[in-house]
Design an enzyme around this catalytic site. Structure first.
Site, PDB file in Angstrom:
ATOM      1  N   HIS A 179      -2.605 -33.685 -22.209  1.00 46.58           N
ATOM      2  CA  HIS A 179      -3.842 -34.001 -22.933  1.00 46.58           C
ATOM      3  C   HIS A 179      -4.766 -34.865 -22.054  1.00 46.58           C
ATOM      4  CE1 HIS A 179      -1.033 -33.655 -26.562  1.00 46.58           C
ATOM      5  NE2 HIS A 179      -1.961 -32.756 -26.822  1.00 46.58           N
TER       6      HIS A 179
ATOM      7  N   GLY B  56      -6.438 -26.296 -23.092  1.00 50.04           N
ATOM      8  CA  GLY B  56      -5.369 -26.039 -22.124  1.00 50.04           C
ATOM      9  C   GLY B  56      -4.903 -24.594 -22.192  1.00 50.04           C
TER      10      GLY B  56
ATOM     11  N   GLN C 260      -4.876 -19.261 -28.090  1.00 47.07           N
ATOM     12  CA  GLN C 260      -5.871 -20.083 -28.794  1.00 47.07           C
ATOM     13  C   GLN C 260      -7.199 -20.075 -28.018  1.00 47.07           C
ATOM     14  OE1 GLN C 260      -5.142 -24.106 -30.623  1.00 47.07           O
ATOM     15  NE2 GLN C 260      -5.670 -24.784 -28.572  1.00 47.07           N
TER      16      GLN C 260
HETATM   17  P1  AMP Z   1      -2.296 -29.950 -29.122  1.00 50.56           P
HETATM   18  O1  AMP Z   1      -2.407 -31.430 -29.335  1.00 50.56           O
HETATM   19  O2  AMP Z   1      -0.916 -29.475 -28.816  1.00 50.56           O
HETATM   20  O3  AMP Z   1      -3.002 -29.153 -30.179  1.00 50.56           O
HETATM   21  O4  AMP Z   1      -3.105 -29.650 -27.780  1.00 50.56           O
HETATM   22  C1  AMP Z   1      -4.420 -30.070 -27.614  1.00 50.56           C
HETATM   23  C2  AMP Z   1      -4.979 -29.455 -26.367  1.00 50.56           C
HETATM   24  O5  AMP Z   1      -4.185 -29.843 -25.262  1.00 50.56           O
HETATM   25  C3  AMP Z   1      -4.964 -27.918 -26.393  1.00 50.56           C
HETATM   26  O6  AMP Z   1      -6.128 -27.429 -25.744  1.00 50.56           O
HETATM   27  C4  AMP Z   1      -3.727 -27.596 -25.612  1.00 50.56           C
HETATM   28  O7  AMP Z   1      -3.769 -26.331 -24.999  1.00 50.56           O
HETATM   29  C5  AMP Z   1      -3.752 -28.687 -24.581  1.00 50.56           C
HETATM   30  N1  AMP Z   1      -2.426 -28.897 -24.021  1.00 50.56           N
HETATM   31  C6  AMP Z   1      -1.294 -29.254 -24.669  1.00 50.56           C
HETATM   32  N2  AMP Z   1      -0.261 -29.301 -23.810  1.00 50.56           N
HETATM   33  C7  AMP Z   1      -0.751 -28.964 -22.595  1.00 50.56           C
HETATM   34  C8  AMP Z   1      -0.203 -28.808 -21.305  1.00 50.56           C
HETATM   35  N3  AMP Z   1       1.102 -29.004 -21.062  1.00 50.56           N
HETATM   36  N4  AMP Z   1      -1.000 -28.438 -20.295  1.00 50.56           N
HETATM   37  C9  AMP Z   1      -2.339 -28.210 -20.509  1.00 50.56           C
HETATM   38  N5  AMP Z   1      -2.915 -28.338 -21.702  1.00 50.56           N
HETATM   39  C10 AMP Z   1      -2.149 -28.708 -22.729  1.00 50.56           C
END
Ligand code: AMP
Length: 288
Positions: A36, A146, A152
């Site tokens: 994040h 990400g 998504q």
């Molecule tokens: P989340 O809190 O899991 O909904 O993720 C929020 C954002 O962070 C989304 O755009 C995810 O794709 C991105 N994200 C979560 N984990 C990773 C990771 N390991 N590498 C890159 N982006 C990430």
């Protein structure tokens, strides 16, 4: 850092900021990790004003999924965002964001029904709805997503194009632990043994990519089977392994040769214990 939970106040603030600067948004569900934080750093290179949202969106969880169990670590998250000099944390409660009577849903057909859309019906409708509302609330000029959640990203790119939304989406590569496991807020729920088993996910993706580099005349079925065998060998319960075209996220037919697939990307979803994990890797020629 401002910490706000009222969508109206966030919108007023963002509209003021937009007179002088671009506004960037990083939407998250909190329990922030280095993945994040790298998205936030990228946003900061593009604009002076960066908003991070933390909202565990009930609309994108199915009735039997982990909404109640999803980690919530607001205090630590605030400290991490303050250290990065984020301008505003938007952390609404479900009641702030979906007041009684809220009845709108956004559905992006086709891209939402494959891969995770099959095992998580309604998930991407929840994602598209919350993200459109976040875009409106924060008036963002761009939002960072990400590639960990590649589907998504594709769903939201389609929504943004279809609805002529005046913002750009910036993809960020997957951020991994030193041993290759993709960072995820859910990793904290893995037992030591499942954490070890889960390493078969990045390992099998890398093995497929390495074969793709040496021989693009192998059929799609070869790469899928190779990956499935590596995951099954570690007793991971496979939800899906699919080699798809990035454009429509549709599986190429098994006998198609890899070199005939445009922008091929390999996707994995498994369960390690009770934790669902996803990962993906491009098998495109130029990414090798
Ligand atoms: P989340 O809190 O899991 O909904 O993720 C929020 C954002 O962070 C989304 O755009 C995810 O794709 C991105 N994200 C979560 N984990 C990773 C990771 N390991 N590498 C890159 N982006 C990430």
């Amino acid at each position: 850092m401002l910490i706000l939970n009222s969508p109206q106040v966030v919108q007023e603030t963002a509209l003021r900021w937009k007179r002088e600067s671009k506004v960037g948004l990083v939407p998250t569900m909190g329990a922030l990790h280095e993945g994040h934080l790298q998205l936030v750093r990228l946003a900061k290179t593009y604009s002076q004003r960066v908003i991070v949202s933390i909202f565990v969106n009930p609309l994108q969880f199915g009735p039997t999924e982990d909404l109640d169990k999803y980690p919530r670590t607001l205090e630590e998250d605030v400290a991490k965002l303050e250290a990065l000099d984020v301008d505003l944390l938007f952390a609404p409660s479900p009641k702030d964001f979906y007041p009684p009577g809220f009845s709108t849903r956004v559905r992006v057909n086709d891209l939402s029904s494959v891969l995770c859309g099959q095992s998580r019906p309604g998930h991407f409708e929840g994602v598209a709805t919350v993200c459109l509302k976040l875009f409106q609330t924060t008036q963002a000029d761009f939002a960072v997503y990400g590639e960990k959640d590649f589907q998504q990203l594709r769903v939201l790119q389609q929504m943004t194009a279809d609805l002529n939304l005046p913002l750009s989406l910036l993809p960020h590569p997957i951020v991994r632990e030193a041993d290759g496991l993709a960072m995820s807020s859910r990793n904290r729920y893995l037992s030591t043994q499942d954490r070890k088993r889960a390493l078969a996910i990045p390992r099998s993706l890398k093995a497929a990519a390495s074969q793709a580099r040496t021989n693009r005349d192998l059929p799609v079925s070869h790469f899928v089977q190779l990956t499935r065998d590596a995951l099954a060998g570690e007793h991971l319960e496979i939800d899906y392994v699919e080699l798809v075209r990035e454009q429509d996220l549709r599986s190429a037919s098994p006998e198609t040769l890899l070199r005939e697939v445009k922008n091929p990307r390999l996707f994995i979803a498994v369960r390690a214990g009770s934790t669902r994990l996803i990962d993906n890797l491009s098998l495109a020629e130029e990414s090798s």
